[in-house]
Design an enzyme around this catalytic site. Structure first.
Site, short mmCIF file in Angstrom:
data_model
loop_
_atom_site.label_atom_id
_atom_site.label_comp_id
_atom_site.label_asym_id
_atom_site.label_seq_id
_atom_site.Cartn_x
_atom_site.Cartn_y
_atom_site.Cartn_z
N ILE A 7 0.85 -1.19 0.00
CA ILE A 7 0.00 0.00 0.00
C ILE A 7 0.88 1.24 0.00
O ILE A 7 1.64 1.46 0.94
CB ILE A 7 -0.92 0.05 1.24
CG1 ILE A 7 -1.72 -1.24 1.38
CG2 ILE A 7 -1.85 1.25 1.18
CD1 ILE A 7 -2.49 -1.34 2.69
N THR A 32 3.92 2.04 2.77
CA THR A 32 5.06 2.89 2.41
C THR A 32 4.84 4.30 2.93
O THR A 32 3.72 4.74 3.18
CB THR A 32 5.28 2.96 0.88
OG1 THR A 32 4.29 3.83 0.29
CG2 THR A 32 5.21 1.60 0.23
N ASP A 50 8.81 7.20 -2.18
CA ASP A 50 8.25 8.47 -2.66
C ASP A 50 7.83 8.23 -4.10
O ASP A 50 8.67 7.91 -4.95
CB ASP A 50 9.32 9.57 -2.58
CG ASP A 50 8.78 10.95 -2.97
OD1 ASP A 50 7.76 11.02 -3.69
OD2 ASP A 50 9.40 11.96 -2.58
N ASN A 77 -2.43 4.25 -3.25
CA ASN A 77 -3.21 5.14 -2.40
C ASN A 77 -2.55 6.50 -2.20
O ASN A 77 -3.23 7.49 -1.95
CB ASN A 77 -3.43 4.48 -1.04
CG ASN A 77 -3.96 5.44 0.00
OD1 ASN A 77 -5.13 5.82 -0.03
ND2 ASN A 77 -3.10 5.85 0.92
N TYR A 142 -6.97 18.86 -8.80
CA TYR A 142 -7.21 17.59 -8.13
C TYR A 142 -8.18 16.73 -8.94
O TYR A 142 -7.93 15.54 -9.17
CB TYR A 142 -7.79 17.85 -6.73
CG TYR A 142 -7.95 16.59 -5.91
CD1 TYR A 142 -6.85 15.95 -5.38
CD2 TYR A 142 -9.21 16.04 -5.68
CE1 TYR A 142 -7.00 14.78 -4.63
CE2 TYR A 142 -9.38 14.89 -4.93
CZ TYR A 142 -8.26 14.26 -4.40
OH TYR A 142 -8.41 13.11 -3.68
N LYS A 146 -6.97 13.04 -10.68
CA LYS A 146 -7.67 11.80 -10.33
C LYS A 146 -8.48 11.26 -11.51
O LYS A 146 -8.57 10.05 -11.73
CB LYS A 146 -8.58 12.05 -9.13
CG LYS A 146 -7.84 12.29 -7.83
CD LYS A 146 -7.02 11.08 -7.42
CE LYS A 146 -6.43 11.23 -6.03
NZ LYS A 146 -5.70 10.03 -5.59
N THR A 177 -10.22 12.24 7.41
CA THR A 177 -8.79 11.95 7.50
C THR A 177 -8.04 13.28 7.63
O THR A 177 -8.64 14.35 7.70
CB THR A 177 -8.29 11.21 6.25
OG1 THR A 177 -8.33 12.10 5.13
CG2 THR A 177 -9.15 9.99 5.96
#
Length: 267
Positions: A7, A32, A50, A77, A142, A146, A177
């Site tokens: 992930i 990660t 990264d 992710n 953004y 995406k 989050t």
């Protein structure tokens, strides 16, 4: 034998929730982070990665293979938010967003495909966003980054099916989050033509995140996708109205949908 899962961006937020959920279900999970040494509470190993640095991507994947002998699932992710009037977002921040949200996942995919091809099996899950299905005011970059990843997934699925590899998108809505604190906000410029409206929009966007769903919902959805023999191309996870907004965009005339969005954001 438990499935081996990698992930990206697994040290916080949605990535951490997914990792913890899968770990509890018996999966062998590797997460990660750009700075894993700063994280002391992870229940699964964190590797240095990264997504803007191909060398760290290769090293992380090599470590997983060396330790576990395979990679069954990759969850792309890692990502960053960005807000602002397009006219006032510095070009370097636009490029950085695409490096992280679009080119980064592509580099991870390119690095892991040879291993999955050798295994004759594998699943790649790209975490996109419901925002990627529509151009949202003051979130244009953004939405674009995406949305681009959504389309790449559609094409790549057809290219790698012959190797037994499956790829799918999971588009979350707003979840509670720390993404708001980590996203890049173009500064509010006093006297700018966008000053008043953008200032109000920032407050609205942050409130949406604070009032968002429990990340455990995303973790559960990803777990169910991994269990599927033939995953769908697209999944949406979030509040009903956020998912329904995609349906409305599909069926309504463009200008009608635009008016609905502008009304929603008080523009």
């Amino acid at each position: 034998m438990s499935k081996v899962v990698l992930i990206t961006g697994g040290s916080s937020g949605i990535g951490k929730s997914i990792g913890e959920f899968l770990h509890q279900k018996g999966f062998t999970v590797y997460g990660t982070s750009r700075n894993p040494e700063r994280i002391s509470d992870s229940v699964f190993p964190l590797l240095t990665l990264d997504v803007r640095d191909t060398e760290t991507i290769k090293n992380a994947i090599d470590q997983v293979i060396a330790r576990s002998g395979r990679i069954d699932v990759v969850i792309n992710n890692a990502g960053v938010g960005i807000t602002g009037p397009l006219e006032e977002i510095p070009s370097k921040e636009i490029k950085n967003n695409f490096e992280t949200n679009f080119f980064g996942p592509i580099e991870v995919i390119k690095a892991v495909l040879p291993q999955m091809r050798a295994q004759k099996t594998g699943l790649i899950i790209n975490v996109t966003s419901i925002a990627g299905y529509m151009g949202l005011p003051y979130r244009s970059i953004y939405s674009a980054s995406k949305g681009a990843l959504e389309l790449v997934t559609e094409a790549l699925r057809m290219e790698v099916k012959q190797f037994g590899i499956q790829i799918t998108n999971v588009a979350p809505g707003d979840f509670a989050t720390n993404i708001a604190s980590g996203r890049y906000h173009a500064p509010i410029i006093l006297g700018s033509a966008y000053e008043k409206v953008y200032s109000k929009m920032l407050q609205t966007m942050d409130a949406h995140v604070d009032e968002g769903s429990d990340p455990l919902e995303m973790a559960s959805a990803v777990y169910l996708i991994i269990q599927k023999e033939n995953p769908k191309i697209h999944y949406k996870v979030g509040a009903f109205m956020q998912k329904f907004s995609i349906v409305l965009k599909r069926i309504l005339p463009d200008k009608v949908y635009e008016k609905i969005l502008m009304s929603h954001y008080n523009l």
